[in-house]
Write an enzyme that holds these catalytic residues in place. Structure first.
Site, PDB file in Angstrom:
ATOM      1  N   ARG A 251      28.984  79.697 -49.259  1.00 50.86           N
ATOM      2  CA  ARG A 251      30.058  79.136 -49.067  1.00 50.86           C
ATOM      3  C   ARG A 251      30.916  79.476 -47.576  1.00 50.86           C
ATOM      4  O   ARG A 251      31.662  79.395 -47.060  1.00 50.86           O
ATOM      5  CB  ARG A 251      31.206  79.460 -50.347  1.00 50.86           C
ATOM      6  CG  ARG A 251      33.108  79.408 -49.766  1.00 50.86           C
ATOM      7  CD  ARG A 251      33.718  79.428 -50.469  1.00 50.86           C
ATOM      8  NE  ARG A 251      33.867  80.662 -51.416  1.00 50.86           N
ATOM      9  CZ  ARG A 251      34.537  81.173 -52.617  1.00 50.86           C
ATOM     10  NH1 ARG A 251      34.933  79.974 -53.620  1.00 50.86           N
ATOM     11  NH2 ARG A 251      34.712  82.391 -52.933  1.00 50.86           N
TER      12      ARG A 251
ATOM     13  N   ARG B 162      43.321  85.011 -66.000  1.00 46.34           N
ATOM     14  CA  ARG B 162      42.867  85.702 -65.291  1.00 46.34           C
ATOM     15  C   ARG B 162      42.300  87.164 -65.943  1.00 46.34           C
ATOM     16  O   ARG B 162      41.574  87.872 -66.247  1.00 46.34           O
ATOM     17  CB  ARG B 162      42.381  85.999 -64.028  1.00 46.34           C
ATOM     18  CG  ARG B 162      41.482  86.111 -63.220  1.00 46.34           C
ATOM     19  CD  ARG B 162      41.921  86.308 -61.842  1.00 46.34           C
ATOM     20  NE  ARG B 162      41.053  85.825 -60.734  1.00 46.34           N
ATOM     21  CZ  ARG B 162      40.588  85.273 -59.594  1.00 46.34           C
ATOM     22  NH1 ARG B 162      41.746  84.394 -60.204  1.00 46.34           N
ATOM     23  NH2 ARG B 162      39.815  84.880 -59.054  1.00 46.34           N
TER      24      ARG B 162
ATOM     25  N   LYS C  31      34.388  76.596 -59.831  1.00 40.53           N
ATOM     26  CA  LYS C  31      35.469  76.588 -60.463  1.00 40.53           C
ATOM     27  C   LYS C  31      36.054  75.314 -59.678  1.00 40.53           C
ATOM     28  O   LYS C  31      36.719  74.053 -59.628  1.00 40.53           O
ATOM     29  CB  LYS C  31      36.140  77.587 -60.577  1.00 40.53           C
ATOM     30  CG  LYS C  31      36.132  78.464 -61.995  1.00 40.53           C
ATOM     31  CD  LYS C  31      37.235  79.439 -62.647  1.00 40.53           C
ATOM     32  CE  LYS C  31      37.227  80.826 -61.355  1.00 40.53           C
ATOM     33  NZ  LYS C  31      36.043  81.586 -60.061  1.00 40.53           N
TER      34      LYS C  31
END
Ligand code: AMP
Length: 200
Positions: free
Chosen positions: A127, A88, A13
């Site tokens: 990441r 969320r 995202k």
């Protein structure tokens, strides 16, 4: 253009939102980034959020809705925004509906990045490794234990938003397992279609 990027942690995202900022000239509103900034500043919100974030839980709807409500009133958000990591929960989605109705502006698209859950831990580890290689600080919640908790929170509290937006005819799904450029191209196609639809 006001849109939501929906998907589990590690779905891409943030990466896609940053690309949309450059292409479409709208701001990225990442509640995760805003909360991390609040923690770094040591503000009241930051102090409340820190322990929850470190444990992979969700910060209260009240805090997060408050942050977004303030943020979307700033001048740079008037042309549009990409929400990355918000809403969320169903309560957050309802609060967002209320905010937008109050401003008299529509939500243009909700784009779900659909990914294979079994690949997400590997993505998070990449990441973290890339961040470490750049000499930057790795996110405190990018470790296997906390990430597992973040996935549970996603499944239980956030995944229901897929149906929430689908039932309102707003959901568009993109294959988030494709290469980064392909995902960007798929999102661009959706946004172009939205733009021409809204021009009538
Ligand atoms: P993210 O950068 O989007 O992965 O968010 C990092 C952490 O910030 C999450 O694990 C939550 O603890 C918190 N957070 C971010 N956005 C929200 C939200 N919309 N609602 C509740 N907590 C959030």
């Amino acid at each position: 253009m006001r849109l939501i990027l929906l998907g589990p942690p590690g779905a891409g995202k943030g990466t896609q939102a940053q690309r949309l900022v450059v292409r479409h000239g709208i701001v990225q509103l990442s509640t995760g980034d805003m909360l991390r900034a609040a923690v770094a500043e040591g503000s009241e919100v930051g102090l409340k959020a820190k322990a929850v974030m470190d444990a992979g839980g969700l910060v209260s709807d009240e805090i997060v809705v408050g942050i977004v409500a303030e943020r979307i009133e700033l001048p740079d958000a008037q042309k549009g925004f990409i929400l990355d990591g918000f809403p969320r929960t169903i309560a957050q989605a309802e609060a967002l509906d209320g905010m937008l109705a109050g401003k008299g502006v529509p939500l243009d698209a909700v784009i779900e990045l659909k990914v294979d859950e079994s690949r997400l831990v590997g993505r998070m580890e990449n990441r973290a490794a890339e961040t470490r290689a750049k000499g930057e600080n790795v996110r405190r919640d990018d470790n296997p234990e906390v990430f597992a908790k973040r996935l549970v929170e996603y499944r239980e509290l956030t995944a229901p938003l897929v149906d929430y937006y689908r039932s309102r005819g707003m959901l568009q799904t993109v294959d988030g397992m494709a290469a980064i450029d392909e995902v960007t191209a798929a999102i661009d196609r959706i946004l172009k279609a939205e733009e021409s639809a809204s021009r009538g």
